[in-house]
Each structure stands twice: as C-alpha cells, then as structure tokens.
Motif scaffolding. Structure first.
Motif, PDB file in Angstrom:
ATOM      1  N   LEU A 418       0.830  -1.205   0.000  1.00  0.00           N
ATOM      2  CA  LEU A 418       0.000   0.000   0.000  1.00  0.00           C
ATOM      3  C   LEU A 418       0.864   1.255   0.000  1.00  0.00           C
ATOM      4  N   LEU A 419       1.932   1.243   0.785  1.00  0.00           N
ATOM      5  CA  LEU A 419       2.840   2.394   0.785  1.00  0.00           C
ATOM      6  C   LEU A 419       3.446   2.608  -0.597  1.00  0.00           C
ATOM      7  N   ARG A 420       3.740   1.510  -1.291  1.00  0.00           N
ATOM      8  CA  ARG A 420       4.303   1.618  -2.640  1.00  0.00           C
ATOM      9  C   ARG A 420       3.349   2.323  -3.603  1.00  0.00           C
ATOM     10  N   LEU A 421       2.047   2.146  -3.398  1.00  0.00           N
ATOM     11  CA  LEU A 421       1.076   2.770  -4.295  1.00  0.00           C
ATOM     12  C   LEU A 421       1.048   4.287  -4.138  1.00  0.00           C
ATOM     13  N   GLY A 422       1.482   4.769  -2.982  1.00  0.00           N
ATOM     14  CA  GLY A 422       1.482   6.204  -2.732  1.00  0.00           C
ATOM     15  C   GLY A 422       0.418   6.592  -1.728  1.00  0.00           C
ATOM     16  N   VAL A 423       0.806   6.724  -0.468  1.00  0.00           N
ATOM     17  CA  VAL A 423      -0.117   7.084   0.611  1.00  0.00           C
ATOM     18  C   VAL A 423       0.068   8.562   0.930  1.00  0.00           C
ATOM     19  N   ASP A 424      -1.038   9.270   1.129  1.00  0.00           N
ATOM     20  CA  ASP A 424      -0.974  10.708   1.413  1.00  0.00           C
ATOM     21  C   ASP A 424      -0.663  10.994   2.877  1.00  0.00           C
ATOM     22  N   VAL A 425      -1.232  10.196   3.779  1.00  0.00           N
ATOM     23  CA  VAL A 425      -0.974  10.335   5.210  1.00  0.00           C
ATOM     24  C   VAL A 425      -0.978   8.942   5.822  1.00  0.00           C
ATOM     25  N   PHE A 426      -0.012   8.677   6.707  1.00  0.00           N
ATOM     26  CA  PHE A 426       0.071   7.396   7.403  1.00  0.00           C
ATOM     27  C   PHE A 426      -0.035   7.659   8.900  1.00  0.00           C
ATOM     28  N   LEU A 427      -1.123   7.197   9.510  1.00  0.00           N
ATOM     29  CA  LEU A 427      -1.287   7.239  10.963  1.00  0.00           C
ATOM     30  C   LEU A 427      -0.667   5.962  11.518  1.00  0.00           C
ATOM     31  N   THR A 428       0.426   6.093  12.261  1.00  0.00           N
ATOM     32  CA  THR A 428       1.219   4.935  12.678  1.00  0.00           C
ATOM     33  C   THR A 428       1.595   5.038  14.146  1.00  0.00           C
ATOM     34  N   HIS A 429       1.966   3.887  14.721  1.00  0.00           N
ATOM     35  CA  HIS A 429       2.468   3.849  16.090  1.00  0.00           C
ATOM     36  C   HIS A 429       3.931   4.266  16.166  1.00  0.00           C
ATOM     37  N   GLY A 430       4.600   4.324  15.047  1.00  0.00           N
ATOM     38  CA  GLY A 430       6.001   4.723  15.042  1.00  0.00           C
ATOM     39  C   GLY A 430       6.969   3.593  15.300  1.00  0.00           C
ATOM     40  N   GLY A 431       6.543   2.355  15.124  1.00  0.00           N
ATOM     41  CA  GLY A 431       7.475   1.241  15.206  1.00  0.00           C
ATOM     42  C   GLY A 431       8.564   1.392  14.159  1.00  0.00           C
ATOM     43  N   GLN A 432       9.730   0.844  14.426  1.00  0.00           N
ATOM     44  CA  GLN A 432      10.879   1.093  13.562  1.00  0.00           C
ATOM     45  C   GLN A 432      10.639   0.646  12.128  1.00  0.00           C
ATOM     46  N   ASN A 433      10.027  -0.515  11.928  1.00  0.00           N
ATOM     47  CA  ASN A 433       9.781  -0.977  10.563  1.00  0.00           C
ATOM     48  C   ASN A 433       8.825  -0.044   9.828  1.00  0.00           C
ATOM     49  N   SER A 434       7.703   0.260  10.446  1.00  0.00           N
ATOM     50  CA  SER A 434       6.719   1.139   9.811  1.00  0.00           C
ATOM     51  C   SER A 434       7.322   2.511   9.532  1.00  0.00           C
ATOM     52  N   PHE A 435       8.087   3.023  10.488  1.00  0.00           N
ATOM     53  CA  PHE A 435       8.709   4.337  10.355  1.00  0.00           C
ATOM     54  C   PHE A 435       9.648   4.372   9.148  1.00  0.00           C
ATOM     55  N   THR A 436      10.521   3.369   9.037  1.00  0.00           N
ATOM     56  CA  THR A 436      11.497   3.351   7.953  1.00  0.00           C
ATOM     57  C   THR A 436      10.841   3.031   6.610  1.00  0.00           C
ATOM     58  N   GLU A 437       9.886   2.111   6.616  1.00  0.00           N
ATOM     59  CA  GLU A 437       9.190   1.771   5.372  1.00  0.00           C
ATOM     60  C   GLU A 437       8.465   2.987   4.803  1.00  0.00           C
TER      61      GLU A 437
END
Length: 545
Positions: A418-437
């Motif tokens: 999904l991130l590859r498709l182009g996301v406008d805003v990502f609401l995340t917990h800030g885990g290292q994988n999600s943050f770097t991805e």
C-alpha cells in the motif's frame, strides 16, 4: 562525541580473505566465487514478534531464490509468513523441550511458568524477563544446539533484542552469527528502555540490584560458564542500559535503518560497543505481494488472508486512478495484541498505580480521529479519501466506533504494498519498521506512539519535519475518560495539518532519496553468504564472550 563504530567501508578479515562492507558493490569479487559454491544452510532464530521477524523475511526469500536453505526457529503463529519465503519452519516449542515440556508457552519463551517457579508471579513481563533471561537461555541451549547440528547450519541470523540463545549457541557450535537489529541503531534502546522501566515503576538501578540479589541467576551464570565456556554477567543489558550482549557476542550486527536516522549513543553505550561492527542496511523491503507476520495473539495468529489483501490493494489502486487521497492507518502488532505490559488491555503502572489510557483506548481514539477527519464521503467527488485501517487481532476492535462508508478495516493489511502505491498520510504507532518503510516511500506521518522506541521515533518525525506526534496521556486513571477525548481531538488536528501542509511530504521525499542509497536486502544477503562460505575463525564468533 565521535562514534567509534564503522558501517560502510569497514574492513575485516574472515579467514584469509579481506572483506569490505561497502554498499551495493559489497564483496563484488567474493560474490563471483559464491555463485560457484554449493548450497548453504542458514539458521534464522526469531521470536513471536512481528516487528522483529518481518525484516528477515526478505533476506530469507533472497537466499532461497539463490538456491540456499533457510531454516527458521520460531513460533507457530509465524509459520505462514515464513513458509511464504520458501524457508522451512521449525517450532521452538518442539525443538526446545528442556524449556517448554511441562510449561505454558508465553509471548517470550515460557516466561509465565518460569515466573511462578521462581516466586515472581505478579511481576510485569518485562521486569521478570530482565531477571529470568539467562535461566530461560540455559534451558533453550540444548535444543538449539541439537537443531543447529540437525540442519547443518553454516551461519546464524537472529534477533538480538530477545534471542540471546542464538549467538550463544552459535559460539558453542563454532559458526558465525549475525544479529539483525530492528531498532534505530545501537543507541536505540538506551532511552527506550529507560522510558519502559520508568513506566513500569522501576529503574535500571533497581533491576540491577534485583539481579545481583537473585541467587538463581548467579548460579545459572556459573553453570553456563562451566558447561559451555560462556561468560555472562549480572550487569548485562542493564549497565550500561540498552547494551545487548547478543550483539557483542555476534560476529557483526546488521541495522535496519540508515545512519542518518540512527539514535545517538551515550558515551557509556558507545564505549561498551567499541570494536563491534554495525552495518546500516536501510529498509528491508520484500517483494510485492509478500506475506508479513502479524497479530500478537497467543492462541493463534490472525491474518486478513489473500482475498482481503487483494481487496485492499484493488480499492487503493482504484482510488489512486480516480485521484482520491489515500489514508493508511496501522498502530502495529504489539499494542493491538495480547502483550501483558503493552497490549490491548494494558496500562502503564507508576508507583503501583495504573496510569494513562490503555492500548485499546489509545487505538480506538486514534482510529476514530482518522474517521472524523477523513470520513466525509461523497461518491461524486474525486476528493473523497479512502481510509485503509489495520486493526489487529482483537474481536472487539471496532466496538463503539462509528466507521464511515469510505473506510476499509481489516485485522491486517499489506502495508508495504500500500505504501508503494502512494499514501498521502500514514497514521502509525512509530514502530521502527513502519517508520522506515514509510520514509523509504516518502510518506508523511502522524505518530501515535505506545511504548519503547516509538516515542523516540515520534519525536524524530517532528525533528525531521516529516510529520507530527500525538503523545500518549499518562495521568492518573480518574482522568482516562477526559484523556481519551482530548487524545482523539489532538490526533484529528495533527492529521488535518499533515494532510493540508505539503512541506511534510517534501521533507519525507528527501528522506526517501537518502534511504534509496542503502544496501538493503542484497547487502544483508551478501554478508551472510560470505560468512557461510568463508572459514570464519572461531575467535571471531566468540568476540565479546
């Protein structure tokens, strides 16, 4: 102060052959030799923790595609994602009967049963683990050693945050071990663990004193020395706080971020790691459509399934084709899971009293904020956003929430695709994988951190100007209802600002360009292949012992 630890350009000798840890041209000469070598056998040892195992899956897939054997020692809940890479799954419960026979498996090992056996019932999971870690490792070692021999392992890749038994077993077996560090570098745990201990109402000094007074730990350390020649100490991991013995006993450590995103080290931590080498890989991105581990449930892992993943991707592609904004929402696997200290029903404890909002309250307030901001649905408008929300495995995840018609909710989502498709805003917990991805794709963030390194990454998002953070309320329990409402409002305001201000996207794209220069999966795989191919001197495997 200057960092003594090298990353790219590091020169080290394995056997009689010089090796250079250097970006995409790493081991160019040695790779020509490797292609002519026979198949190698790799042991991957990881815990029941999605954020720790997911970065390894792309490495496993790469090695399998090159004709090598990859064997995972892990928990049944991770089997599906492991086998999707072509690797072979092995159950830790079946492989390590000395630990698990007669004991109930928990998130980490059989910690609950060990707590009862040693009179620690009622203590937090994290505090008990800091005291019982070596006792659990002693029980894991016999089975791990038998397993390494059974699969004829020639190199080990492991999680250094949890799997101390892996580098110890590799040392005893005389094979190289590489740690895969899934936090923001060797300085990433000092502040995080300090915050965790504070939230649990204790401190590093108190934990160290408890370890010193625990005779069972003293006896265990002595037995490990006599039986295996392993030298551990009661200070390990606590003084200095955040220094991992697993890294020090590994041949080297791979880090799943770039150096410019790494957390700084204190002089004490830096000194402790002197002479140990860290290789910064950047994000570990798997192929499109790859399965990811997820869902921290003890009974069974919950997956959205291929059909649900395909539905989410099709919806996202259609939204992109129509020019509609795409909003991704995911608060990770631990806070939505069953972890006793940090999970769905958990609150922090300060001075013996629960404080703040629970995992469930945080998640539901953040999800509802996203629905509040982006849930205005007009089928005739190309400006109506699509909200894609990963909820985790809890059956009551959406209880009491108002879900708009333009939201697609599922236990898990194919996040990287999904991130590859182009996301406008990502609401995340800030885990290292999600943050770097997310940064690797240039996606701006709103970070709702739960614990550990997540608040550090949230602050980093603001300092890099790639997003905003929403701090977790930590007031006494009587304020929980008001704090939930205020948290929802603050999260909604942050989402609105990030969505409307293009500067966040611009700064995120700058980070993406910097991350694109990292070696990633190819570099990690080449390192492992070289170590498995070379005749690594035993003293290197024993470094730090």
């Amino acid at each position: 102060m200057a960092q003594p630890h090298r990353h790219y350009g590091l020169r080290k000798t394995f056997g009689n052959a010089p090796c250079f840890l250097d970006s995409s041209h790493f081991f160019a000469v040695r790779n020509m030799e490797t292609q002519t070598q026979s198949s190698r056998s790799f042991a991957f040892i990881f815990p029941l923790a999605a954020g720790h195992i997911n970065p390894s899956l792309a490495i496993a897939r790469f090695l399998v595609q090159q004709g090598h054997g990859v064997h995972y020692l892990c928990r049944e809940q991770m089997r599906e994602a492991i086998e999707d890479t072509g690797a072979v799954f092995h159950s830790d419960i079946e492989t390590q009967p000395e630990l698990y026979a007669g004991r109930a498996p928990s998130m980490w090992g059989a910690l609950g049963s060990l707590q009862e056996e040693h009179g620690m019932k009622g203590e937090s999971l994290s505090q008990a683990r800091l005291k019982l870690r070596e006792l659990a490792v002693e029980l894991m070692l016999p089975g791990t050693l038998r397993w390494l021999e059974k699969i004829k392992a020639q190199a080990v890749l492991c999680d250094p945050l949890i799997n101390l038994e892996a580098p110890l077993a590799a040392r005893v077996a005389g094979i190289p071990c590489v740690s895969l560090l899934t936090v923001a570098g060797p300085g990433g745990q000092e502040v995080a663990w300090g915050g965790v201990l504070q939230a649990l109402g204790t401190s590093a000094e108190k934990v160290l004193q408890e370890r010193r007074e625990f005779q069972g730990l003293q006896d265990c350390i002595e037995r490990l020395k006599k039986t295996y020649g392993i030298h551990l100490a009661v200070e390990d991991g606590v003084k200095p706080l955040g220094v991992f013995r697993s890294c020090l006993m590994s041949t080297l450590t791979l880090v799943t971020t770039a150096e410019f995103l790494a957390d700084p080290m204190s002089p004490e931590v830096s000194k402790a790691y002197t002479g140990h080498d860290f290789v910064y890989l950047g994000p570990m991105l798997d192929k499109p459509g790859a399965k990811r581990a997820g869902g921290h449930k003890l009974d069974a892992a919950m997956h959205s399934g291929a059909d649900t993943d395909a539905t989410a991707l099709n919806l996202a592609r259609d939204a992109r084709a129509e020019g509609r904004p795409l909003v991704l929402v995911s608060l990770g696997t631990i806070i939505t899971g069953d972890h006793a200290d940090y999970g769905w029903g958990a609150r922090f404890v300060v001075d013996g009293q629960q404080v703040g909002i629970s995992g469930r309250e945080l998640c539901q307030a953040a999800w509802q904020a996203a629905f509040d901001v982006f849930g205005q649905w007009d089928p005739s408008s190309t400006q109506s956003p699509l909200i894609l929300a990963a909820l985790g495995p809890q059956a009551d995840a959406l209880e009491g929430l108002k879900v708009p018609p333009n939201a697609f909710c599922s236990p898990t989502l194919p996040q990287v695709d999904l991130l590859r498709l182009g996301v406008d805003v990502f609401l995340t917990h800030g885990g290292q994988n999600s943050f770097t991805e997310a940064l690797s794709m240039g996606v701006p963030l709103v970070v709702c951190p739960g614990f550990a390194d997540q608040p550090v990454n949230a602050a980093k998002a603001e300092s890099l100007q790639i997003g905003l953070k929403v701090d977790r309320p930590m007031r006494p329990l009587e304020h929980a209802q008001a704090d939930r409402a205020a948290y929802r409002k603050t999260a909604a305001d942050a989402l609105t600002k990030v969505a409307q201000d293009p500067s966040f996207k611009e700064h995120a794209m700058n980070c993406a360009r910097a991350l694109s220069a990292c070696g990633g999966v190819s570099l990690a795989s080449r390192i492992l292949l070289d170590l498995a191919t070379s005749k690594l001197p035993l003293q290197l495997a024993q470094a730090g012992a």
